[in-house]
Each structure stands twice: as C-alpha cells, then as structure tokens.
Design an enzyme around this catalytic site. Structure first.
Site, PDB file in Angstrom:
ATOM      1  CB  SER A   1      -1.179  37.444  17.191  1.00 51.09           C
ATOM      2  OG  SER A   1      -0.789  36.089  17.097  1.00 51.09           O
TER       3      SER A   1
ATOM      4  CD  GLN B   1       0.559  35.875  21.471  1.00 46.72           C
ATOM      5  OE1 GLN B   1       0.645  36.189  20.292  1.00 46.72           O
ATOM      6  NE2 GLN B   1       0.691  34.638  21.884  1.00 46.72           N
TER       7      GLN B   1
ATOM      8  CE1 TYR C   1      -0.014  31.510  21.513  1.00 50.11           C
ATOM      9  CE2 TYR C   1       0.984  32.376  19.513  1.00 50.11           C
ATOM     10  CZ  TYR C   1      -0.139  32.084  20.275  1.00 50.11           C
ATOM     11  OH  TYR C   1      -1.373  32.388  19.784  1.00 50.11           O
TER      12      TYR C   1
ATOM     13  CB  THR D   1      -0.005  33.261  25.018  1.00 43.70           C
ATOM     14  OG1 THR D   1      -0.560  34.547  24.719  1.00 43.70           O
ATOM     15  CG2 THR D   1      -1.121  32.235  25.038  1.00 43.70           C
TER      16      THR D   1
ATOM     17  CE  LYS E   1      -5.064  36.381  25.854  1.00 48.69           C
ATOM     18  NZ  LYS E   1      -5.490  35.021  25.446  1.00 48.69           N
TER      19      LYS E   1
ATOM     20  CG  HIS F   1      -6.095  30.211  23.756  1.00 52.66           C
ATOM     21  ND1 HIS F   1      -4.815  30.628  24.052  1.00 52.66           N
ATOM     22  CD2 HIS F   1      -6.205  30.320  22.409  1.00 52.66           C
ATOM     23  CE1 HIS F   1      -4.183  30.949  22.939  1.00 52.66           C
ATOM     24  NE2 HIS F   1      -5.015  30.772  21.927  1.00 52.66           N
TER      25      HIS F   1
ATOM     26  NE  ARG G   1      -9.035  30.041  18.865  1.00 51.62           N
ATOM     27  CZ  ARG G   1      -9.469  29.857  17.610  1.00 51.62           C
ATOM     28  NH1 ARG G   1     -10.769  29.857  17.363  1.00 51.62           N
ATOM     29  NH2 ARG G   1      -8.629  29.682  16.624  1.00 51.62           N
TER      30      ARG G   1
END
Length: 378
Positions: A106, A127, A129, A155, A251, A275, A278
């Site tokens: 992450s 990953q 964002y 993501t 994702k 997710h 969430r």
C-alpha cells in the site's frame, strides 16, 4: 485456539490487537450493509456437485500479467499493515514468496518500498492512489521502479475516505483519540512489545521517505484528508499510464461503463472491488457485480476481484463467475496479526486445500475448467 479454517484467524486477531486496530481492519462504511453482503452474497453462488469425474492431480497454478502463480490469489494492498505484526508488510512479502504468489504494498504502508522489496526475491506489486501532491506520486513511482516493481495497482475508488463510524468509537479518530489508543495499547502488552517497540519505527514509510521526516501514525488521518483528491478523473489515470512503463491494474471497478473506460485507457487488468465495503455503503457486493463486468470486458483484459473472500471455496466461486484471480485483504491481515508470516502461510495453505476439495467435487482438474458450466443456476 485450533485453526481449522480461514475464519478462525479473526478471533485470534481480535484478542491480540488493540481495539482501534482491529476495528480499522474489521469495519466498513456507514451501517456496514455492503460489508455484510460482500460475504453473504457468496453463499448465493451455488456450485454443481459432480461425481465420478475425478483427477489424480488438481492444479491451482496460473499465469497472470507475466507471472507464474502457484495459487490464483494476490495479497491486496492494506494500509498500516505494519501495525498488525512486526514489520508486517515485509512478513507478508516473505509469506507470499514462500507460497508462490504476489503481494501488493500500500501507499500508506509502515514499511517503505525498499524494505519490502528487499524482503523477497519475488517482485512485489505496488498500489497508488490519485493524490494532490503529484511530486509525491512521481517520487514513489520512481522508487517503485528502482525497487524492481513491475505491476502497479492504481486504486480509483477512494477520492475521499468513506464514513467509517467504528473508527470514531474505537479511538482511531474522534475526541481524545490519542489517549484512548494509549489505554488500549497498555491493555495489550504483547502487541506493545512485539509490534509497538520491536517493530519501530511505526511511521508511514513511503511518505517519510519523500518528506525527509517522520510521519507518525497520528498523522495518518490528517495526511489522507489533505492529499486525497475528490476531483479525480480518467485524465489523472492517463497521467499515470503515461508515466508508468509496467503493468497497470485499475482497482475499484463496480460498473460496466467504468470497466470500458479502463480498457480504453489500456489497463492490463481491472479489480472488481467496492473497497471491502469501506467506501460507499449500499452499493452492490463485488461478487454480484462481477458477472456484468465479465460480460462487458469479454476477455479484453484480465479481471481480478476482491471484497468478501473468506475461503478457498469463495475463490472457486469467483473464478466460476469469470475472475482470472482474486485479491484478499482482511483475511490475510487477520492471519498476519494472529501468527505473522507463518500465519499467512497457514491461511493460504488452508485456502488451497479448500480449493482442491471444491474442484474435486465439481469435477475440475485445473483452473481453466472453472467456469459458468460448474454453477447451479436452476
């Protein structure tokens, strides 16, 4: 406690972890209705039991994005994994290597990219964002490439954090959060010694490396609120596609139209995901969204799915509905908290065993034979 199924790890994790950490990984958004449906809807996927169609060997091996996998399972990116076990992201990477699968680090990990990449001879996935600070994005992507990362998981379903009520009650946020967390840590001395002390520094490793200063756990919520971008659009993903030379996995896809946009962008794979329940409560479970997206994609890109997978039987169900592989998040974090690297290896072994049993009883000798003809749709 006897561990006989993947779900057994959850009870062990709940006992070992301070409440704010357990609720962070265990909880969902709003009333947690989608979180619950992610799990319960798997039960509505019925398989055809076949007899006298056995095979001497059942193969769980597959190939995905140029990698050979011994199981069709990827460890999903989970923020703060290093809070659940000592240097948890590195332990997860070693477990994945031992089991012949990939792990995904992450953006908001405790261990930085370099530490996790060095923990395993197998390339990790990373990953990312969409963040307001594009210089951070350039920095972390460059470091990922230098660390040997070949697959980027981008993501797209977190332009803003979902409303997670449990976190305010547990001490992750809310009034006097720091004092409440401290009390819980004192009540869990084993965690405090093994993870809190021996696992230090407990900071956001990738962000600290970029800023050149420590970013502590207490900075986590503030940093997210400041840097996540509610104005995210497909143009932002185009920027990443142009910058990143390796595999690109998008994702957070739940809608067939979004799947089409991801394909137009040139995504090498998509992840059907809400997710883990969430983000937006009340949306479809990932397993019910999967068939529509499979029909839309029609083989033009690889399809993974996550959210709700709790067993090897769930993996078989997802693949019968068209997934090429799955990602697991909560399940492996429970196992990591319960038993570290060995806990994750045990979890994956249990899931593999469950898959083999399900495949024998449906008459499938390989993953290629898992498809809609093995579903009972009467």
């Amino acid at each position: 406690m006897i561990i006989s199924s993947p779900e057994d790890f959850r009870a062990v994790a709940e006992d070992k972890l301070p409440r704010f950490l357990f609720d962070y990984i265990d909880g969902g958004a709003y009333a947690e209705q989608t979180l619950a449906r992610n799990v319960s809807d798997f039960g509505d996927v019925k398989l055809r039991q076949r007899v006298l169609k056995g095979s001497k060997k059942v193969s769980l091996e597959t190939q995905l994005l140029g990698e050979d996998l011994k199981l069709p399972i990827i460890l999903a990116p989970v923020g703060l994994t290093g809070m659940y076990a000592r240097r948890g992201e590195a332990q997860a990477a070693r477990a994945a290597e031992q089991m012949g699968i990939a792990t995904t680090l992450s953006t908001v990990s405790i261990c930085p990219i370099e530490e996790v990449a060095a923990a395993s001879s197998r390339p990790i996935w990373f990953q990312l964002y969409v963040l307001k600070d594009r210089e951070f994005m350039k920095n972390v992507l460059t470091r990922a490439l230098e660390a040997g990362v070949q697959t980027l998981v981008f993501t797209v379903d977190l332009p803003v954090p979902g409303a997670r009520y449990r976190d305010a009650h547990s001490g992750l946020g809310g009034p006097n959060a720091g004092l409440r967390r401290l009390r819980q840590i004192v009540e869990h001395p084993q965690w405090a010694w093994d993870v809190g002390f021996r696992g230090a520094p407990l900071e956001l490793g990738n962000i600290s490396a970029y800023l050149g200063k420590s970013t502590k756990f207490a900075d986590f919520i503030t940093w997210i609120a400041r840097n996540f971008d509610p104005a995210i659009s497909w143009k932002d993903v185009e920027w990443v596609r142009d910058f990143w030379p390796g595999n690109l996995v998008i994702k957070g896809i739940l809608d067939p139209e979004d799947a089409e946009d991801a394909i137009k962008l040139g995504a090498d794979a998509i992840v059907v995901s809400n997710h883990g329940g969430r983000q937006l409560d009340g949306v479809a479970s990932s397993i019910t969204a999967l068939p529509r997206i499979v029909d839309t994609v029609a083989g033009r890109t690889k399809i993974l799915m996550d959210s709700g997978i709790r067993s090897g039987l769930d993996v078989v169900r997802a693949m019968c509905l068209g997934a090429d592989a799955v990602m697991i998040g909560r399940s492996y974090i429970y196992a990591l908290a319960a038993g570290g690297q060995k806990g994750v290896e045990t979890l994956l072994s249990l899931m593999a065993s469950e898959m083999r049993v399900a495949m024998v009883l449906t008459g499938a000798a390989s993953l290629d034979e898992l498809g809609p003809d093995l579903l009972d749709i009467a």
